[in-house]
Design a protein around this motif. Sequence first.
Motif, PDB file in Angstrom:
ATOM      1  N   GLY A 103     -57.310  89.180 -45.492  1.00 34.91           N
ATOM      2  CA  GLY A 103     -56.132  88.528 -46.042  1.00 34.91           C
ATOM      3  C   GLY A 103     -54.849  89.172 -45.550  1.00 34.91           C
ATOM      4  O   GLY A 103     -54.844  90.170 -44.829  1.00 34.91           O
ATOM      5  N   GLN A 104     -53.736  88.576 -45.961  1.00 37.20           N
ATOM      6  CA  GLN A 104     -52.416  89.100 -45.607  1.00 37.20           C
ATOM      7  C   GLN A 104     -52.266  90.541 -46.091  1.00 37.20           C
ATOM      8  O   GLN A 104     -52.656  90.881 -47.209  1.00 37.20           O
ATOM      9  CB  GLN A 104     -51.356  88.208 -46.252  1.00 37.20           C
ATOM     10  N   GLY A 133     -56.323  86.772 -34.292  1.00 35.39           N
ATOM     11  CA  GLY A 133     -55.323  86.367 -35.277  1.00 35.39           C
ATOM     12  C   GLY A 133     -54.058  87.186 -35.185  1.00 35.39           C
ATOM     13  O   GLY A 133     -53.655  87.623 -34.102  1.00 35.39           O
ATOM     14  N   GLY A 134     -53.430  87.417 -36.342  1.00 40.28           N
ATOM     15  CA  GLY A 134     -52.178  88.148 -36.395  1.00 40.28           C
ATOM     16  C   GLY A 134     -52.380  89.629 -36.664  1.00 40.28           C
ATOM     17  O   GLY A 134     -53.446  90.197 -36.415  1.00 40.28           O
ATOM     18  N   GLY A 135     -51.344  90.251 -37.222  1.00 37.71           N
ATOM     19  CA  GLY A 135     -51.385  91.683 -37.449  1.00 37.71           C
ATOM     20  C   GLY A 135     -52.431  92.117 -38.454  1.00 37.71           C
ATOM     21  O   GLY A 135     -52.988  93.212 -38.342  1.00 37.71           O
ATOM     22  N   SER A 136     -52.742  91.264 -39.437  1.00 43.36           N
ATOM     23  CA  SER A 136     -53.694  91.668 -40.472  1.00 43.36           C
ATOM     24  C   SER A 136     -55.101  91.873 -39.915  1.00 43.36           C
ATOM     25  O   SER A 136     -55.727  92.909 -40.176  1.00 43.36           O
ATOM     26  CB  SER A 136     -53.692  90.664 -41.620  1.00 43.36           C
ATOM     27  N   PRO A 137     -55.679  90.940 -39.136  1.00 40.36           N
ATOM     28  CA  PRO A 137     -56.995  91.213 -38.554  1.00 40.36           C
ATOM     29  C   PRO A 137     -56.993  92.408 -37.597  1.00 40.36           C
ATOM     30  O   PRO A 137     -57.962  93.176 -37.571  1.00 40.36           O
ATOM     31  CB  PRO A 137     -57.335  89.919 -37.806  1.00 40.36           C
ATOM     32  N   VAL A 138     -55.926  92.564 -36.822  1.00 40.11           N
ATOM     33  CA  VAL A 138     -55.868  93.693 -35.887  1.00 40.11           C
ATOM     34  C   VAL A 138     -55.839  95.014 -36.649  1.00 40.11           C
ATOM     35  O   VAL A 138     -56.601  95.952 -36.345  1.00 40.11           O
ATOM     36  CB  VAL A 138     -54.642  93.577 -34.958  1.00 40.11           C
ATOM     37  N   VAL A 175     -51.148 102.619 -32.517  1.00 45.00           N
ATOM     38  CA  VAL A 175     -52.301 103.470 -32.819  1.00 45.00           C
ATOM     39  C   VAL A 175     -52.566 103.545 -34.319  1.00 45.00           C
ATOM     40  O   VAL A 175     -53.544 104.157 -34.743  1.00 45.00           O
ATOM     41  CB  VAL A 175     -52.095 104.900 -32.270  1.00 45.00           C
ATOM     42  N   GLY A 176     -51.699 102.953 -35.122  1.00 50.21           N
ATOM     43  CA  GLY A 176     -51.816 103.041 -36.569  1.00 50.21           C
ATOM     44  C   GLY A 176     -52.217 101.719 -37.185  1.00 50.21           C
ATOM     45  O   GLY A 176     -52.080 100.652 -36.579  1.00 50.21           O
ATOM     46  N   ALA A 177     -52.739 101.813 -38.406  1.00 51.87           N
ATOM     47  CA  ALA A 177     -53.122 100.621 -39.149  1.00 51.87           C
ATOM     48  C   ALA A 177     -52.593 100.732 -40.564  1.00 51.87           C
ATOM     49  O   ALA A 177     -52.727 101.773 -41.202  1.00 51.87           O
ATOM     50  CB  ALA A 177     -54.644 100.475 -39.180  1.00 51.87           C
ATOM     51  N   GLY A 178     -51.991  99.669 -41.034  1.00 50.53           N
ATOM     52  CA  GLY A 178     -51.590  99.607 -42.424  1.00 50.53           C
ATOM     53  C   GLY A 178     -52.515  98.690 -43.192  1.00 50.53           C
ATOM     54  O   GLY A 178     -52.866  97.610 -42.718  1.00 50.53           O
ATOM     55  N   TYR A 179     -52.945  99.134 -44.362  1.00 51.21           N
ATOM     56  CA  TYR A 179     -53.727  98.256 -45.234  1.00 51.21           C
ATOM     57  C   TYR A 179     -53.265  98.477 -46.669  1.00 51.21           C
ATOM     58  O   TYR A 179     -52.523  99.424 -46.962  1.00 51.21           O
ATOM     59  CB  TYR A 179     -55.235  98.496 -45.086  1.00 51.21           C
ATOM     60  N   ALA A 200     -46.191  94.385 -48.905  1.00 47.18           N
ATOM     61  CA  ALA A 200     -47.448  94.566 -49.638  1.00 47.18           C
ATOM     62  C   ALA A 200     -47.269  94.309 -51.130  1.00 47.18           C
ATOM     63  O   ALA A 200     -48.116  93.679 -51.766  1.00 47.18           O
ATOM     64  CB  ALA A 200     -47.982  95.974 -49.394  1.00 47.18           C
ATOM     65  N   ALA A 201     -46.162  94.790 -51.691  1.00 43.74           N
ATOM     66  CA  ALA A 201     -45.980  94.701 -53.145  1.00 43.74           C
ATOM     67  C   ALA A 201     -45.691  93.278 -53.619  1.00 43.74           C
ATOM     68  O   ALA A 201     -46.057  92.914 -54.743  1.00 43.74           O
ATOM     69  CB  ALA A 201     -44.853  95.635 -53.575  1.00 43.74           C
ATOM     70  N   TYR A 202     -45.041  92.463 -52.774  1.00 44.16           N
ATOM     71  CA  TYR A 202     -44.611  91.139 -53.226  1.00 44.16           C
ATOM     72  C   TYR A 202     -45.183  90.005 -52.363  1.00 44.16           C
ATOM     73  O   TYR A 202     -44.709  88.876 -52.445  1.00 44.16           O
ATOM     74  CB  TYR A 202     -43.080  91.076 -53.252  1.00 44.16           C
ATOM     75  N   SER A 203     -46.186  90.341 -51.570  1.00 43.22           N
ATOM     76  CA  SER A 203     -46.871  89.338 -50.744  1.00 43.22           C
ATOM     77  C   SER A 203     -45.900  88.560 -49.860  1.00 43.22           C
ATOM     78  O   SER A 203     -45.977  87.324 -49.750  1.00 43.22           O
ATOM     79  CB  SER A 203     -47.684  88.369 -51.622  1.00 43.22           C
ATOM     80  N   ILE A 204     -44.992  89.292 -49.228  1.00 49.73           N
ATOM     81  CA  ILE A 204     -44.062  88.678 -48.270  1.00 49.73           C
ATOM     82  C   ILE A 204     -44.598  88.956 -46.865  1.00 49.73           C
ATOM     83  O   ILE A 204     -44.826  90.108 -46.514  1.00 49.73           O
ATOM     84  CB  ILE A 204     -42.641  89.257 -48.409  1.00 49.73           C
TER      85      ILE A 204
END
Length: 389
Positions: free
Chosen positions: A86-87, A113-118, A153-157, A278-282
């Motif tokens: 998901g986003q 896809g976009g940044g989320s799958p990567v 080189v980084g990932a945000g989740y 992340a906090a407000y699903s934007i």
Amino acid sequence: MSALDNTQHESTALQGYYGWTDTLKGVYYGPGSLATALPKLLQALGATKALVVTGRSLYDKTDVVKKVENVLKQHNAYGATFYEIGQHAPVAGINNGLKAFKDAGADVIVSVGGGSPVDASKAILYFHKQETGGDYLRQIAIPTTLSAAEYTVGAGYTNEAGKKVAVSSPLLAPAGVILDAELTLSTPDRLWLSTGMRAVDHAVENLYRPLVPPPIKHLCYAALVDLFKYLPQSKANPKAIDIRQKLQVASWMSLWPMKQEKYSALGLSHALGHKLGAAYSIPHGITSCLTLAPTVALKAEVASQEDKEWLSNALYHLRQEQTGTLESDVLKLSNLIDGLVKDLGLKCNLEEYKVPREDVPQIAELAIGNTTDPTYPKVLDLLYNLYPN
């Protein structure tokens, strides 16, 4: 150092370092390049079975994932497809993705896809290494947006508490990238254009990001020229594959891969975007539409002389007259960014995304690190100005 105050770093125009990520096997680009590039990258990695990681909408509503699966099947390299990303890459999806990766017996991830799958794929591979103690396994990224997560080189989740968490290693950067504009045609216009603004955000903030060497900054100027030119053209003619391909290359230039001796955050616009997203699903592309122009306007007041010069010189590359003072030039660049957001039909405000006004002090504090920073009141003003009058 806060995300806003980069004034204390040494001049990167005179000294610094540039290195490529250790493990990138190649970036293949061009309409129709999927069919030839994916087998080459699998061979270069010695990979035998892939887990395709994507999002549900792309899987359910388009044939893009099926095209990727078919190429893998033709080369006996298809394992399974996981589409619960998901986003902002919630951690529950990453845990399920790790299980799917192991269940498939996969030795490579192909993200689509976009940044989320990567980013989720980076996190899956990070957790896999933590669990097994072995080497990092690798990812081939096939982006369908302009967010450029495939070059980092980084990932945000997003963790269970709804907070953005980061993991990082040079070996998490995708080993291969395929920029096939034909695969972007089904990307919704608003997502395509807003991630284009995310690329603008990368290019601009790299102009004042610490430790970025001059050749990379000049690539960012080139990225800005193409993004300002081709994003409006893509809005007017969304099926023009040549324009979409040029935008994918511009996105690449906006966040050109670097091997940094030490990590440096991009800047205030990204810091605010991470806290808001992340906090407000934007969506991250939309956060750039909200925060970049006012951040650049603030830079006219608080940035170092060198950073103002880098921003001012963007006007020359955009074929805009300079005003006579650095501060006015930076404000003009801010206005140009705001105008591009409006031209793309992406102008929005925090009220539309249900961000409570009472949350603003906390957002500002999280973005810059503390409330004692002298820029804190200015960031508060910036955020309050993102509400309708």
